[in-house]
Enzyme design. Structure first.
Site, PDB file in Angstrom:
ATOM      1  N   LYS A   1       0.862  -1.179   0.000  1.00 31.34           N
ATOM      2  CA  LYS A   1       0.000   0.000   0.000  1.00 31.34           C
ATOM      3  C   LYS A   1       0.903   1.234   0.000  1.00 31.34           C
ATOM      4  O   LYS A   1       1.969   1.224   0.629  1.00 31.34           O
ATOM      5  CB  LYS A   1      -0.880  -0.042   1.252  1.00 31.34           C
ATOM      6  CG  LYS A   1      -1.964   1.027   1.322  1.00 31.34           C
ATOM      7  CD  LYS A   1      -2.821   0.833   2.584  1.00 31.34           C
ATOM      8  CE  LYS A   1      -3.968   1.818   2.676  1.00 31.34           C
ATOM      9  NZ  LYS A   1      -4.791   1.598   3.889  1.00 31.34           N
TER      10      LYS A   1
ATOM     11  N   SER B   1      -9.700   1.485   2.898  1.00 38.06           N
ATOM     12  CA  SER B   1      -8.840   2.334   2.089  1.00 38.06           C
ATOM     13  C   SER B   1      -7.789   1.563   1.302  1.00 38.06           C
ATOM     14  O   SER B   1      -7.258   2.073   0.325  1.00 38.06           O
ATOM     15  CB  SER B   1      -8.138   3.349   2.988  1.00 38.06           C
ATOM     16  OG  SER B   1      -7.258   2.683   3.883  1.00 38.06           O
TER      17      SER B   1
ATOM     18  N   SER C   1      -9.866  -0.990   7.026  1.00 33.87           N
ATOM     19  CA  SER C   1      -9.257  -0.711   5.724  1.00 33.87           C
ATOM     20  C   SER C   1      -8.537  -1.879   5.070  1.00 33.87           C
ATOM     21  O   SER C   1      -8.162  -1.794   3.906  1.00 33.87           O
ATOM     22  CB  SER C   1      -8.285   0.466   5.840  1.00 33.87           C
ATOM     23  OG  SER C   1      -8.997   1.673   5.809  1.00 33.87           O
TER      24      SER C   1
END
Ligand SMILES: [Zn+2]
Lengths: 483, 489
Positions: free
Chosen positions: B80, B155, B179
């Site tokens: 990420k 996210s 997330s």
């Protein structure tokens, strides 16, 4: 009718701790160094970095706490103080808010021989910010500003006093005492000029006899003891004038302008920041074991008050002398060491406070850097006590010793500075002088006893000052009475 | 024969060990796959092609020399874009960090590099991890590999999509309120949020420090355990990292749940949950009971407060964590007339709407006069929520809930309605507040969209979650759906 005012002063003192590394990373704390070389991702607050507490900082803060009689919290934590400023890379300072490491301490000051206890509200740990250099006068009026983050993350303790001081002299005495204590316990360099000891003052006036505190002003930027005292004196005058003219004091922060000798308004309370303190989630609470505090307490050196008391009670020094000698730990240790080698405390004290301190001041040398050691001083005093050299000679030897670092024996030998105490050889010289000065002898016999001084002077001149004045006096008296 | 990109790490390890393929083949294959599908899926912010190929050669050399290698050696993976990578742009999908190249690696990155895993690139996300759809990326939205018209969740949407679309074998995400788990559920992969403190946060760009945890996305439980073995463990650079030993998580992969006590929290089964999801959930319960587990309804009475206090605590911490992006030292700078105007312009133009919304919320909650009523009270309720979990875990080994109230929704469906977007975190937020581990695993489909099951465990009880997950995996076919990637392939 004029009202008489009472001055109320409280001080917030920041001391940089002399740990080797910064509070939350392993960068060196060393003063100076090229700009932005003592930095790493952590103290630069780069995204993703995390602080890890340097345990020495905790230890030093506890040392300071126990040295001023504070209660040490067994549970403490760090908080974030949020505000935007380019010298603060995370836009928050890691500090302590409602659970400081130390609280409720005190220290004793003396002004004109009068002792007084000043309360200490709290001591907390925090990180220092960086340094900015503006192209203009202020950050807002500058084309550009340069930022140096070497100092960012250097550990600080903030020591907050109670509003217990009633005059600039008391404030200064408190500050000096605090400096002495921090120096004794070896946690800070305590150099106001270099900024390792900094001080802000809260000052207000109130009519004598009232208990409600007046509106205060916070004074910043006082970089010496003298500046502290002068700024407070100025501020008292300013506030008094405002009040006497029926005005009101505005709660504000003012900065001391050293050149102009005045305080200038920086910002009012309305402009003050809301720092939005909250517990720093990147750091864990600090749990302190009472045993550890006890250990630190036991490891403290003899503190100035205890030392002073011992010097007065055990060694017979005056309060004044003991006060001066204990003002600096280095000086006090020099004294103690010298006394163990030459056990006449008063003589040692006189020498230290006299020639030694004078020369240190003149040459701007610190005790630790002085070429005169306790061993050398004791040996010099030994020579004087034995009558080998006179007091006057001793001063000459000491000055030489201070410059060259040679021992008393070396200097005495080189300069041939041996005192003549032998009555046989001195007797001959005395006889010669009597013979050569019939006028003075006549004066003496006419009752002008002062004439003897002239004769002594002549003898000293003849012996290049090496004659033992005591022996000379004794011989002169004897011989004159026999005439 | 199935393509290499379909395989899991432990399957690929066998081929690599036998010398049937090289790491370089594997990396090339995945790069081709990225080339082919990522134009549509948009999982990646940055693809590190050259570095990946070079790294693969290094690993192949090591293998030739018969060096002792990690099971993840030579395996392509993605990070990420909020994990710092030395020399590789790290943006948090925010304009304000458009040019930020960290001079250091996050601890998890160091660990995976030491294990010789191959970083294929950095994944898109909701800006600063704030969002549940990856629509809040400052650059572009990521699409759900199951249906390019729906969101991948967020996210960590890019990380989840990259694994689901078989662009990488596994990836890392971060989970502050769901997330990892929510996008895992939406994209039909496994996502684990570890116990708070089990994985180092050093180098993870902070959103809400007391809630953030890094965790893996994988396509099966074995891979999940393998990644956990590499990234878990104490780190002296993170004060909140737990000083505990890390077990070999592959030992927890037992096809056996007999006698295991599984709690079914009634507060999670509210009217907002989609009936198809409830159906899948019931099937899972039935399966587990059939396999010998004891499933009982339990109560966590303070669950209803989890979402409101999350939306005080997380923004409060974020408002402080994100204050450093001021244009002074790195990232975006928009010049102004003076320093204050530079701050304002930089932050106004650098941050997106959702980030600004949360900074304002958080600033408000911490302001003098409101602190006690909001932040302090939220911390107290957080303690109650923790106690709820402590109590049920006295009797139960783990809890089973749906991961999300709905399956993946359409683009634009919730973006203008923050509250309904926030509701998507309702099942995932409590585990973050309590600091306990939680895992989402695929369990069937609803109208072609994956459904996620959530397993919540005791602190440091990840082993139990793996065990339950592995058992389900071995005994049903519902746990490993595959996207058809219609219109892509
Ligand atoms: Zn540093």
């Amino acid at each position: 009718m004029s009202v008489e005012f009472e001055v109320v002063i409280g001080l917030e003192v920041h001391a940089e701790l002399k740990t080797k590394t910064k509070i939350f990373c392993s960068c060196p704390t060393e003063f100076g160094g090229e700009e932005n070389t003592h930095v790493c991702p952590v103290c630069l607050g780069l995204p993703g970095t995390l602080p890890v507490l340097n345990e020495r900082v905790l230890e030093f803060a506890v040392r300071a706490g126990v040295a001023v009689d504070c209660e040490i919290a067994n549970f403490s934590k760090f908080d974030r103080k949020n505000y935007f400023y380019p010298d603060l890379p995370k836009a928050y300072q890691i500090s302590q808010y409602d659970l400081p490491i130390c609280k409720e301490g005190k220290l004793e000051i003396a002004v004109d021989g009068e002792k007084k206890i000043i309360g200490i509200t709290r001591i907390h740990m925090e990180e220092d910010a960086g340094k900015l250099l503006h192209s203009g006068n202020t950050i807002t009026s500058s084309h550009y500003s340069l930022a140096d983050y070497n100092r960012t993350g250097v550990p600080l303790i903030e020591i907050v006093s109670e509003p217990d001081m009633r005059s600039p002299e008391e404030a200064r005495a408190y500050m000096e005492k605090l400096k002495t204590i921090l120096e004794y316990i070896d946690v800070s360099d305590v150099k106001m000029e270099q900024g390792s000891l900094r001080c802000d003052a809260n000052i207000s006036l109130r009519p004598v006899g009232t208990s409600k505190l007046g509106t205060k002003a916070e004074i910043k930027n006082m970089n010496s003891f003298k500046a502290l005292q002068k700024a407070l004196e100025y501020e008292i005058e300013r506030q008094q004038e405002v009040l006497e003219e029926g005005g009101t004091i505005v709660q504000e922060t003012r900065t001391w302008d050293e050149e102009k000798g005045i305080t200038v308004s920086m910002r009012s309370k309305e402009e003050a920041n809301d720092y939005r303190y909250f517990p720093d989630p990147d750091l864990v609470p600090i749990i302190i074991e009472p045993d550890w505090v006890e250990e630190i307490k036991n490891s403290l050196p003899e503190l100035p008050d205890a030392k002073r008391k011992r010097l007065v009670e055990k060694l017979g020094l005056s309060e004044y002398d003991a006060g001066i000698i204990t003002e600096s730990r280095a000086l006090a240790e020099f004294f103690d060491k010298t006394v163990t080698l030459f056990n006449e405390p008063k003589t040692v004290a006189n020498w230290i406070m006299g020639d030694f301190m004078r020369l240190l001041n003149v040459e701007s040398i610190e005790v630790k850097d002085s070429k005169v050691t306790p061993e050398k001083m004791a040996a010099l005093l030994e020579n004087q006590a034995d009558g080998k050299i006179s007091g006057k000679m001793a001063k000459t030897v000491f000055e030489e010793m201070f410059v060259t670092g040679k021992t008393a024996d070396e200097i005495i030998k080189e300069k041939g500075l041996v005192q003549i105490s032998d009555e046989g050889s001195l007797g001959e010289i005395v006889d010669n002088i009597i013979e050569a000065n019939p006028k003075s002898i006549a004066d003496y016999q006419d009752g002008k006893k002062k004439a003897i001084g002239f004769l002594v002077g002549q003898i000293m001149k003849e012996t290049k000052g090496q004659a033992n004045p005591g022996v000379v006096n004794k011989l002169l008296q004897e011989k004159l009475s026999q005439l | 024969m199935s393509s290499l990109t379909e395989l899991t790490a432990h399957e690929l390890k066998g081929l690599l060990d036998k010398g049937e393929i090289s790491s370089k083949d594997l990396v090339k294959e995945h790069l081709e796959r990225i080339e082919k599908v990522d134009k549509k899926v948009n999982a990646f912010m940055t693809v590190t092609k050259e570095e990946a190929l070079k790294q693969a050669e290094v690993v192949d050399e090591k293998r030739k020399r018969s060096e002792q290698l990690s099971p993840l050696a030579g395996i392509p993976m993605a990070l990420k874009d909020n994990m710092c990578t030395k020399g590789i742009r790290t943006t948090c999908s925010s304009k304000i960090l458009h040019n930020f190249i960290p001079p250091y690696n996050a601890t998890v990155v160091e660990k995976l590099m030491k294990a010789d895993s191959i970083v294929m690139g950095k994944c898109n996300m909701d800006e600063f991890a704030m969002g549940s759809s990856t629509e809040n990326s400052g650059y572009f939205p990521t699409k759900n590999p199951y249906d390019l018209n729906v969101v991948p969740g967020g996210s960590s949407g890019g990380s989840a999509a990259s694994v689901a679309a078989e662009e990488v074998v596994f990836s890392l995400g971060s989970d502050t309120g769901g997330s990892i788990r929510q996008p895992a559920a939406f994209c039909g992969v496994i996502g684990l949020k570890p116990t708070y403190g089990y994985v180092s946060r050093y180098g993870l760009v902070a959103f809400a420090s007391s809630l953030d945890q890094i965790g893996p996305f994988t396509r099966d439980m074995t891979d999940c355990a393998l990644v956990m073995n590499e990234i878990f463990g104490h780190d002296h650079k993170d004060s909140t990292s737990a000083p505990v030993e890390v077990p070999d998580f592959t030992k927890a992969l037992n096809n056996d749940v007999k006698g295991l006590k599984i709690g079914l929290p009634k507060e999670y089964m509210n009217e907002g949950i989609n009936p198809d999801i409830i159906e899948c959930y019931k099937q899972a319960v039935a399966k587990l009971e059939e396999l010998g587990a004891v499933c009982e309804e339990v109560s966590l009475p303070h669950t209803e407060y989890a979402l409101p206090i999350y939306y005080i605590i997380a923004p409060a911490e974020a408002s402080s964590n994100l204050a450093r992006y001021d244009g002074v030292r790195y990232g975006l700078r928009v010049e102004g007339e003076d320093i204050v105007s530079m701050f304002k312009k930089t932050r106004s133009q650098g941050f997106g709407e959702e980030v600004k919304r949360r900074i304002m919320l958080g600033t408000y909650a911490l302001s003098s006069g409101y602190y006690d009523a909001y932040y302090l009270k939220a911390l107290k309720v957080r303690t109650l929520i923790k106690q709820d979990f402590d109590q049920v875990f006295e009797k139960f080994d783990c809890l089973l809930t749906p991961t999300t109230p709905t399956t993946a929704f359409n683009f634009g469906e919730k973006v203008d309605d923050p509250l309904s977007m926030y509701m998507n975190d309702i099942c995932t937020v409590p585990a973050n507040l309590a600091g306990v581990p939680a895992l989402s695993m695929p369990f069937g489909l609803s109208k072609g969209r994956p459904v996620g099951l959530q397993l919540i465990g005791k602190a440091f009880g990840e082993g139990t979650l793996l065990r339950v997950g592995y058992t389900l995996e071995q005994n049903t076919t519902l746990t490993r759906p595959r996207p058809e990637l219609k219109g892509v392939m």
